[in-house]
Motif scaffolding. Structure first.
Motif, short mmCIF file in Angstrom:
data_model
loop_
_atom_site.label_atom_id
_atom_site.label_comp_id
_atom_site.label_asym_id
_atom_site.label_seq_id
_atom_site.Cartn_x
_atom_site.Cartn_y
_atom_site.Cartn_z
N HIS A 23 77.74 33.20 52.31
CA HIS A 23 77.88 34.64 52.56
C HIS A 23 76.75 35.48 51.99
N ASP A 24 76.04 34.99 50.99
CA ASP A 24 74.98 35.80 50.37
C ASP A 24 73.59 35.18 50.51
N VAL A 38 83.15 33.14 44.22
CA VAL A 38 83.68 33.66 45.49
C VAL A 38 84.29 32.53 46.31
N HIS A 83 77.83 33.33 41.15
CA HIS A 83 78.55 34.24 42.04
C HIS A 83 79.14 33.48 43.22
N ASP A 111 85.10 38.29 47.20
CA ASP A 111 83.85 38.97 46.86
C ASP A 111 84.13 40.30 46.17
N HIS A 137 73.30 37.27 42.44
CA HIS A 137 73.91 36.55 43.56
C HIS A 137 73.59 35.06 43.52
#
Length: 218
Positions: free
Chosen positions: A69-70, A44, A40, A132, A36
């Protein structure tokens, strides 16, 4: 649906700040974020912006949501999106994103999460989810990146296979694996092949000979 009355645009300077902050965190913790990491997040973000521009979403809100988001993986290993809420809100506050918009971003990150999303999520969450989900369905992901997920999150191959099939089978079979018709047309074959691969992995792990093989090469 987007919440009526909320500011609909995140200032470009705020987006730039969030991008710089998240990228810096990802690079600083690159050894922890093997799956992540920035590779990544940037993928995304790029695809989410593309999908948002087509489906009529607020592109700036989707872009910021994709960037944060992560961040939960910076807070706790193998965690849900909700675990990153505090860090997410702090980053958005530091960027000068108004509180109502920051709360919207935080909520849509949870809304788009694979394990809990449903057919009728908002357009913004759809754009984020499709981006995602596409990363998960890429044919290269299980070949090049799956081992990074195992290492990052401290899970076994069986646990990962169970997670993928358990979370993704119903959205796939019920027709909302991708929300965008264009994404579904372009990438559904990849998604189907990916799910079949992980289902086969699950089945193979029940063979004692395969289990001994994996133990021997671990």
């Amino acid at each position: 649906m987007s919440t009526p009355g909320l500011p609909s645009t995140v200032e470009r300077s705020a987006v730039t700040y969030v991008e710089h902050r998240v990228r810096t965190l990802c690079e600083r913790h690159a050894k922890r974020l093997q799956f992540h990491g920035w590779h990544h997040v940037s993928f995304v973000r790029d695809k989410a912006v593309e999908f948002a521009a087509v489906n009529g979403s607020d592109v700036s809100v989707v872009e910021v949501a994709a960037l944060v988001h992560d961040v939960n993986y910076l807070v706790r290993r193998n965690s849900t999106a909700a675990a990153g809420s505090g860090l997410r809100m702090a980053i958005l506050a530091d960027a000068g994103v108004p509180d109502p918009v920051a709360e919207w971003v935080d909520a849509l990150v949870d809304e788009a999460e694979m394990r809990t999303r449903h057919r009728d999520i908002s357009r913004e969450a759809q754009a984020l989810s499709d981006a995602d989900t596409l990363f998960k369905a890429l044919p290269v992901t299980p070949v090049v990146l799956a081992h990074r997920y195992l290492a990052e999150n401290g899970v076994s191959l069986r646990e990962l296979a169970d997670k993928i099939v358990g979370e993704q089978r119903d959205p796939h079979d019920e027709g909302f694996y991708f929300y965008s018709p264009a994404a579904a047309a372009a990438y559904s074959r990849w998604a189907t092949a990916n799910l079949e691969l992980w289902q086969c992995i699950k089945e193979s792990l029940d063979d004692p000979t395969v289990e001994r093989l994996l133990t021997a090469v671990a």
